[in-house]
Design an enzyme around this catalytic site. Structure first.
Site, PDB file in Angstrom:
ATOM      1  N   ARG A  36     -10.338 -11.508   1.724  1.00 11.53           N
ATOM      2  CA  ARG A  36     -11.177 -12.556   1.124  1.00 11.53           C
ATOM      3  C   ARG A  36     -10.457 -13.907   1.127  1.00 11.53           C
ATOM      4  NH1 ARG A  36     -11.629  -9.053  -4.275  1.00 11.53           N
ATOM      5  NH2 ARG A  36     -11.262  -7.465  -2.709  1.00 11.53           N
ATOM      6  N   LYS A  71       0.845  -1.199   0.000  1.00 13.68           N
ATOM      7  CA  LYS A  71       0.000   0.000   0.000  1.00 13.68           C
ATOM      8  C   LYS A  71       0.878   1.247   0.000  1.00 13.68           C
ATOM      9  CE  LYS A  71      -3.956  -1.829   2.577  1.00 13.68           C
ATOM     10  NZ  LYS A  71      -4.995  -1.601   1.575  1.00 13.68           N
TER      11      LYS A  71
HETATM   12  N1  BES Z   1      -8.148  -3.788   4.407  1.00 13.45           N
HETATM   13  C1  BES Z   1      -8.334  -3.357   3.076  1.00 13.45           C
HETATM   14  C2  BES Z   1      -9.643  -2.609   2.868  1.00 13.45           C
HETATM   15  C3  BES Z   1      -9.778  -1.277   3.560  1.00 13.45           C
HETATM   16  C4  BES Z   1      -9.488  -0.123   2.875  1.00 13.45           C
HETATM   17  C5  BES Z   1     -10.252  -1.184   4.838  1.00 13.45           C
HETATM   18  C6  BES Z   1      -9.635   1.100   3.488  1.00 13.45           C
HETATM   19  C7  BES Z   1     -10.395   0.034   5.465  1.00 13.45           C
HETATM   20  C8  BES Z   1     -10.103   1.180   4.784  1.00 13.45           C
HETATM   21  C9  BES Z   1      -8.308  -4.548   2.132  1.00 13.45           C
HETATM   22  O1  BES Z   1      -7.524  -5.599   2.512  1.00 13.45           O
HETATM   23  C10 BES Z   1      -7.758  -4.062   0.839  1.00 13.45           C
HETATM   24  O2  BES Z   1      -6.608  -3.726   0.809  1.00 13.45           O
HETATM   25  N2  BES Z   1      -8.580  -4.045  -0.196  1.00 13.45           N
HETATM   26  C11 BES Z   1      -8.195  -3.569  -1.464  1.00 13.45           C
HETATM   27  C12 BES Z   1      -8.735  -4.528  -2.491  1.00 13.45           C
HETATM   28  C13 BES Z   1      -8.200  -4.316  -3.874  1.00 13.45           C
HETATM   29  C14 BES Z   1      -6.732  -4.666  -3.935  1.00 13.45           C
HETATM   30  C15 BES Z   1      -8.984  -5.164  -4.837  1.00 13.45           C
HETATM   31  C16 BES Z   1      -8.802  -2.188  -1.655  1.00 13.45           C
HETATM   32  O3  BES Z   1      -9.909  -1.962  -1.186  1.00 13.45           O
HETATM   33  O4  BES Z   1      -8.117  -1.342  -2.223  1.00 13.45           O
HETATM   34 MG    MG Z   2      -5.510  -5.421   1.831  1.00 12.29          MG
END
Ligand code: BES
Ligand code: MG
Ligand code: ZN
Length: 498
Positions: free
Chosen positions: A346, A272
């Site tokens: 997931r 990230k």
């Molecule tokens: N934990 C995150 C989702 C999240 C984002 C929670 C912001 C709280 C605040 C999750 O694991 C994630 O990183 N999701 C990605 C999915 C994408 C790579 C398809 C996302 O939402 O960007």
């Molecule tokens: Mg994630």
């Protein structure tokens, strides 16, 4: 830290302040009228002077001219004759608490039964709201003096004993909410899979709950390669904590709650961006909520069988980390192409959900997960996304959500989104094809591929697990919300009532 002393008494103390209710248009409520007489008309005079509207939740205050009273806090009760819901009463309690805290004064709440619905139950709700609002996370502040908190609040009632007795239940629920809020805010060097699993034991074993913890080798034996793949880059080993409250009869199928417990989500090799990455310590909120619900249920000894499954991992980049493009075989036998290591929630839920339904044959299975940023795009910080394969279950969750004020919005699950996660080389891929948008829906469709005939609901709680500037802050202060604890407690109580 939380308000120390919530009590119920039958007459005001001769010090501190007093809170009364006023209806829309400035009409005094019964207790306000009584007090107004005692205070030689100064309540009426003051609310007229400032043209206080009496709109629901609005507050004002003035210094009393009497020696035995500091401030008079006035709270709006809205239209007279309209009965207030429990949630509205809780919000009134929160509003009084906030005002008294700002004034730094102990307060006696004199919003009696003639103002609102049934007398003792109304006071209980007001007190519950004040208690929920009072919690702040000050554990790591060595100087606590910048953080004002009221040490005590009391409620005037003619049913002291009844209130005291009945309030225990609410105090227990609040304690469980505070546990969840604390776990969410604790940093990832304190909360990691092993420590969170240990906390589950510490919390539940003394209450008569059971806790079983699967370690990495147990999970290898079960074939949980989707979960293990996420964990393999971290020095902290994964755990699967299974919490159990057998409050129902032997023949009753359990309600199973499954929580995403990514104690830190760096994104893994699909790292990230640095800005805001620290917030990914909240990524265990689903698991934290599951533990909170089990604590509330155990404290109040609900006559229902509940199983909580916390899927605990840390998602880190390293030489041992999973690579984008890796293929894993999940416990269900289905294969997954991991195109993005940041779509890890997931993956761990795929195995946790499969395991939970395989082992426990639930009546209902509900998962909670900070699963997608996309749900924040869709619903902001105000609603959790609700996905379900069963309309009755979805309705029941919606109903509880309306009672507790933890808002949910049902999202669609149609087959085109499902097709969007078909992979060219495996059974599925963990992110959708770029042309298929609706990231929260494709994530839910992914989970659905691991649902084997049980009635299931998924709550995407990303965005509602912590407070932001423009969220509905009524029942919590800054920090974590504990979203889902009251909601699922209400849901489970309704199951007991059947
Ligand atoms: N934990 C995150 C989702 C999240 C984002 C929670 C912001 C709280 C605040 C999750 O694991 C994630 O990183 N999701 C990605 C999915 C994408 C790579 C398809 C996302 O939402 O960007
Ligand atoms: Mg994630
Ligand atoms: Zn995540």
């Amino acid at each position: 830290m939380v308000i120390q002393d919530v009590s119920f008494v039958d007459s005001p103390k001769n010090s501190g302040s007093i809170a009364v209710g006023v209806y829309a248009g400035g009409q005094l409520s019964a207790s306000a009228l009584l007090l107004n007489d005692k205070f030689s008309g100064e309540i009426e005079k003051n609310i007229k002077k400032i043209e206080f509207s009496g709109n629901l939740f609005e507050t004002t205050s003035f210094i009393s001219s009497r020696d035995d009273c500091g401030y008079v806090i006035v709270v709006g009760l809205g239209e007279s004759g309209k009965s207030l819901s429990n949630l509205e009463l809780q919000k009134i309690g929160a509003a009084i608490y906030e005002t008294a805290k700002k004034l730094d004064t102990e307060v006696g709440v004199a919003i009696d039964g003639t103002d609102v619905t049934a007398k003792s139950s109304a006071q209980l709700q007001i007190a519950f709201g004040a208690l929920l609002k009072s919690w702040i996370f000050d554990k790591y502040k060595t100087e606590k003096k910048d953080l004002p908190i009221l040490s005590s609040i009391y409620f005037l009632t003619t049913d002291i004993e009844e209130c005291k007795e009945s309030f225990v239940k609410y105090q227990n629920i609040a304690e469980a909410v505070f546990l969840t809020r604390t776990l969410v805010l604790e940093p990832a060097n304190v909360i990691y899979p092993e420590s969170l699993a240990e906390i589950a034991k510490e919390e539940l074993l003394p209450l008569g709950g059971q806790v079983e913890i699967l370690n990495k080798y147990d999970m290898i034996a079960q074939g949980m390669n989707a979960l293990l793949g996420v964990a393999q880059g971290s020095a902290n080993e994964p755990k699967l904590a299974i919490l159990r409250w057998d409050g129902g009869t032997l023949d009753e199928k359990p309600i199973v709650l499954v929580g995403k417990g990514v104690t830190f989500d760096s994104g893994g090799i699909s790292l990230k961006p640095g800005d805001g990455m620290h917030e990914m310590r909240y990524d265990m909120a689903g698991a934290g909520t599951v533990l909170g619900v089990l604590k509330a249920v155990a404290l109040n000894k609900l006559p229902v069988n509940v199983i909580g499954v916390m899927a605990l991992v840390e998602n880190m980049p390293s030489g041992t980390a999973q690579r984008p493009g890796d293929v894993v075989k999940s416990m269900s036998g289905q294969t997954i192409e991991v195109l993005n290591t940041d779509a890890e929630g997931r993956l761990i839920l795929a195995d946790a959900l499969w395991y939970a339904q395989d082992r426990f044959s639930p009546e209902y299975m509900i998962d909670l997960a900070t699963l997608t940023g996309a749900i924040i795009v869709a619903l902001g910080h105000e609603f959790a996304g609700l996905f379900s394969n069963d309309d009755t279950l979805a309705e029941q969750i919606k109903k509880s959500s309306e009672v507790t004020g933890e808002k949910v919005w049902r999202m669609p699950m149609t087959d085109n989104f499902n097709k969007g996660i078909n992979s060219t080389i495996a059974d599925m891929q963990n992110i959708a094809k770029p042309t298929v948008r609706g990231g929260s829906i494709t994530a839910a469709q992914f989970l659905k591929r691991f649902i084997n005939g049980v009635k299931w609901a998924h709550l995407d709680i990303a965005g509602v697990e912590v407070t932001t500037d423009n969220c509905d802050l009524f029942l919590c202060s800054e920090g974590a919300t504990g979203f889902g604890v009251c909601l699922l407690y209400d849901f489970l109580s309704n199951i007991c009532a059947k």
